[in-house]
Scaffold this motif. Structure first.
Motif, PDB file in Angstrom:
ATOM      1  N   PHE A   8       2.877   6.999  -0.451  1.00  0.00           N
ATOM      2  CA  PHE A   8       2.201   7.352   0.795  1.00  0.00           C
ATOM      3  C   PHE A   8       2.409   6.309   1.875  1.00  0.00           C
ATOM      4  O   PHE A   8       2.624   6.649   3.044  1.00  0.00           O
ATOM      5  CB  PHE A   8       0.716   7.576   0.516  1.00  0.00           C
ATOM      6  CG  PHE A   8       0.477   8.764  -0.370  1.00  0.00           C
ATOM      7  CD1 PHE A   8       0.375  10.027   0.161  1.00  0.00           C
ATOM      8  CD2 PHE A   8       0.408   8.616  -1.744  1.00  0.00           C
ATOM      9  CE1 PHE A   8       0.189  11.140  -0.649  1.00  0.00           C
ATOM     10  CE2 PHE A   8       0.223   9.718  -2.569  1.00  0.00           C
ATOM     11  CZ  PHE A   8       0.114  10.976  -2.017  1.00  0.00           C
ATOM     12  N   THR A   9       2.334   5.030   1.525  1.00  0.00           N
ATOM     13  CA  THR A   9       2.564   4.007   2.538  1.00  0.00           C
ATOM     14  C   THR A   9       4.016   4.030   3.003  1.00  0.00           C
ATOM     15  O   THR A   9       4.305   3.794   4.174  1.00  0.00           O
ATOM     16  CB  THR A   9       2.209   2.611   2.003  1.00  0.00           C
ATOM     17  OG1 THR A   9       2.971   2.340   0.819  1.00  0.00           O
ATOM     18  CG2 THR A   9       0.736   2.506   1.670  1.00  0.00           C
ATOM     19  N   GLY A  10       4.926   4.348   2.080  1.00  0.00           N
ATOM     20  CA  GLY A  10       6.317   4.490   2.479  1.00  0.00           C
ATOM     21  C   GLY A  10       6.521   5.627   3.451  1.00  0.00           C
ATOM     22  O   GLY A  10       7.344   5.548   4.375  1.00  0.00           O
ATOM     23  N   THR A  32      -2.715   2.839  -4.497  1.00  0.00           N
ATOM     24  CA  THR A  32      -4.101   2.986  -4.055  1.00  0.00           C
ATOM     25  C   THR A  32      -4.200   3.968  -2.898  1.00  0.00           C
ATOM     26  O   THR A  32      -5.099   4.820  -2.850  1.00  0.00           O
ATOM     27  CB  THR A  32      -4.681   1.623  -3.639  1.00  0.00           C
ATOM     28  OG1 THR A  32      -4.524   0.704  -4.715  1.00  0.00           O
ATOM     29  CG2 THR A  32      -6.150   1.730  -3.283  1.00  0.00           C
ATOM     30  N   SER A  33      -3.274   3.878  -1.946  1.00  0.00           N
ATOM     31  CA  SER A  33      -3.280   4.797  -0.806  1.00  0.00           C
ATOM     32  C   SER A  33      -3.133   6.240  -1.260  1.00  0.00           C
ATOM     33  O   SER A  33      -3.808   7.137  -0.744  1.00  0.00           O
ATOM     34  CB  SER A  33      -2.156   4.436   0.168  1.00  0.00           C
ATOM     35  OG  SER A  33      -2.379   3.178   0.756  1.00  0.00           O
ATOM     36  N   GLY A  34      -2.250   6.476  -2.238  1.00  0.00           N
ATOM     37  CA  GLY A  34      -2.081   7.821  -2.751  1.00  0.00           C
ATOM     38  C   GLY A  34      -3.363   8.367  -3.351  1.00  0.00           C
ATOM     39  O   GLY A  34      -3.731   9.528  -3.129  1.00  0.00           O
ATOM     40  N   ALA A  35      -4.054   7.533  -4.119  1.00  0.00           N
ATOM     41  CA  ALA A  35      -5.310   7.966  -4.729  1.00  0.00           C
ATOM     42  C   ALA A  35      -6.377   8.236  -3.666  1.00  0.00           C
ATOM     43  O   ALA A  35      -7.144   9.206  -3.760  1.00  0.00           O
ATOM     44  CB  ALA A  35      -5.796   6.914  -5.723  1.00  0.00           C
ATOM     45  N   VAL A  36      -6.420   7.395  -2.635  1.00  0.00           N
ATOM     46  CA  VAL A  36      -7.446   7.548  -1.590  1.00  0.00           C
ATOM     47  C   VAL A  36      -7.222   8.817  -0.780  1.00  0.00           C
ATOM     48  O   VAL A  36      -8.167   9.590  -0.547  1.00  0.00           O
ATOM     49  CB  VAL A  36      -7.475   6.304  -0.680  1.00  0.00           C
ATOM     50  CG1 VAL A  36      -8.298   6.562   0.580  1.00  0.00           C
ATOM     51  CG2 VAL A  36      -8.049   5.104  -1.440  1.00  0.00           C
ATOM     52  N   VAL A  37      -5.994   9.079  -0.334  1.00  0.00           N
ATOM     53  CA  VAL A  37      -5.775  10.282   0.478  1.00  0.00           C
ATOM     54  C   VAL A  37      -6.051  11.543  -0.341  1.00  0.00           C
ATOM     55  O   VAL A  37      -6.544  12.543   0.179  1.00  0.00           O
ATOM     56  CB  VAL A  37      -4.365  10.324   1.109  1.00  0.00           C
ATOM     57  CG1 VAL A  37      -4.150   9.165   2.055  1.00  0.00           C
ATOM     58  CG2 VAL A  37      -3.280  10.360   0.057  1.00  0.00           C
ATOM     59  N   GLY A  38      -5.769  11.475  -1.645  1.00  0.00           N
ATOM     60  CA  GLY A  38      -6.096  12.609  -2.504  1.00  0.00           C
ATOM     61  C   GLY A  38      -7.593  12.823  -2.599  1.00  0.00           C
ATOM     62  O   GLY A  38      -8.084  13.951  -2.504  1.00  0.00           O
ATOM     63  N   ALA A  39      -8.336  11.743  -2.782  1.00  0.00           N
ATOM     64  CA  ALA A  39      -9.793  11.842  -2.903  1.00  0.00           C
ATOM     65  C   ALA A  39     -10.434  12.321  -1.613  1.00  0.00           C
ATOM     66  O   ALA A  39     -11.466  13.017  -1.641  1.00  0.00           O
ATOM     67  CB  ALA A  39     -10.373  10.488  -3.306  1.00  0.00           C
TER      68      ALA A  39
END
Length: 422
Positions: free
Chosen positions: A10-12, A364-371
């Motif tokens: 996600f950050t990429g 972490t960013s991937g998990a956060v945007v999903g949540a």
């Protein structure tokens, strides 16, 4: 739709989207592969970035998700494609960069493309096929101790040969320095030799401009965000291909401010240390998670009375030596459990009124945007190279969200970021 991009985290994705926007390409980022593409097409975007979470996924899963993204991008009419990975080229010995790049080539019926991880704006350069972080080879940088993708080799040619069944060659800096026509001639020579991937040296943005022009006829490139410098100029050289303006979305205003840090990279460690004396901070302890303690509730209870007073920091970031010492005492799935814990904390913070959130770390960013239920991001102002503010799509109310790769940003990134908000 000029360009369809597939990012392996996600950050990429925001890194690449920000680079395209900065060079005048109307860009929308979507989180995962959408069920339909009408909204993206109607947005007037000239490029779309599909942000996946495949960097550390099993190889077969990473390939399948990337091919699904490619099919969707083809369905909405993209003309060219960009597989984006990190400028530190971090992967496991088995993949996923090589296998995904090979699968995309096969799906497009192509016999050749480039491998270009250089991002000089952030100190990543390629010389004689070797990747440097600042003045240090990749395998002597802090990436050697990365907890998920430790890098023990700086030679990108050798790394690609380990991961693919294809032949891999090199276009050296002596060729790159002679300009696009000479680079293109070298591409043709390598193709005649049966080489499918060409690692390309690049030490500054002028090199990337030349490489981008040399890639003008390639339907697929594989690179960090750096090659966007050259591709954008190639698009701009085509009359009437680009329009002015940005995709529209409500700009979030107000709400509490918080930083969620999950990366244990050297850069994020320094950023956390820089603000711990300034922001109230809460350490998410992996051993507490393993013991079954309700870390999420404890974190939110701690944060609630502080949210109206200024930014708060909640972090699982630890120095590399601490991570190494704890590894043998923690279960193998601890990284995903920490990510899920931080994501639940982020969701709780937003429920309590946080409207501006910085997240450090790709996983972490991937998990956060999903949540949070984020379905897309409109790219806002750049905070530092590769890290923009974004406005969320799909959430009950628009949020200002900054997704930072663990290795990106200056020591004062968490302090400076708020100054860049409109």
């Amino acid at each position: 739709m000029l360009l369809g991009c597939i990012a392996d985290d996600f950050t990429g994705g925001t890194d690449l989207a920000s680079a395209l926007v900065a060079r005048g390409i109307r860009t929308v980022q979507v989180i995962g592969v959408p069920e339909a593409g009408e909204e993206v097409v109607r947005s007037g975007a000239e490029a779309v970035v599909v942000a996946l979470k495949t960097r550390t996924a099993p190889v077969a899963d990473a390939v399948e998700q990337s091919l699904t993204a490619l099919r969707w991008l083809r369905e909405i009419g993209c003309e060219r494609y960009y597989f984006k990975y990190c400028s530190t080229f971090d992967s496991t010995p088995a993949g996923n960069i090589g296998p995904v790049a090979e699968a995309l080539l096969d799906a497009l019926g192509m016999d050749f493309t480039v491998v270009c991880p250089a991002l000089p704006a952030n100190g990543r350069t390629v010389r004689d096929g070797r990747l440097f972080v600042g003045d240090v080879p990749l395998d002597e940088s802090p990436m050697r101790q990365h907890p998920l993708t430790p890098m023990d080799d700086a030679n990108v040619v050798r790394l690609m040969r380990r991961q693919t069944h294809s032949r891999v060659g090199l276009v050296g800096h002596g060729t790159v320095g002679r300009g696009p026509e000479r680079i293109r001639a070298e591409f043709d020579a390598l193709r005649r030799e049966g080489i499918r991937f060409a690692v390309v040296d690049a030490t500054d943005d002028n090199d990337l401009l030349a490489i981008g022009r040399a890639c003008a006829d390639l339907p697929l490139v594989t690179a960090s965000a750096g090659l966007a410098v050259g591709l954008a100029e190639t698009f701009r050289a085509q009359p009437r291909r680009l329009t002015d303006g940005d995709p529209h979305a409500p700009v979030p205003t107000g709400g509490g401010r918080a930083v969620i840090a999950g990366s244990c990279s050297a850069a994020t460690n320094a950023q956390v240390e820089a603000v711990r004396a300034v922001y109230p901070s809460f350490l998410v302890d992996p051993f507490a998670i393993v013991r079954g303690e309700d870390v999420v509730t404890a974190a939110l209870r701690w944060a609630r009375p502080l949210l109206g007073q200024g930014p708060v920091l909640l972090h699982a970031t630890q120095p590399a030596r601490n991570v190494a010492a704890a590894k043998s005492r923690l279960p193998g799935d601890i990284a995903s459990r920490i990510e899920n814990t931080l994501a639940s904390i982020a969701r709780g913070l937003v429920y309590m009124g946080v409207g501006r959130l910085i997240v450090a770390g790709g996983e972490t960013s991937g998990a956060v945007v999903g949540a949070l239920g984020v379905t897309g991001l409109v790219i806002g102002p750049e905070i530092s190279p590769g890290v923009p503010w974004t406005w969320t799509l799909g959430t009950p109310r628009p949020l200002a969200l900054a997704l930072k790769s663990g290795n990106f940003g200056s020591r004062d990134f968490f302090l400076d970021a708020w100054e860049r908000l409109p």
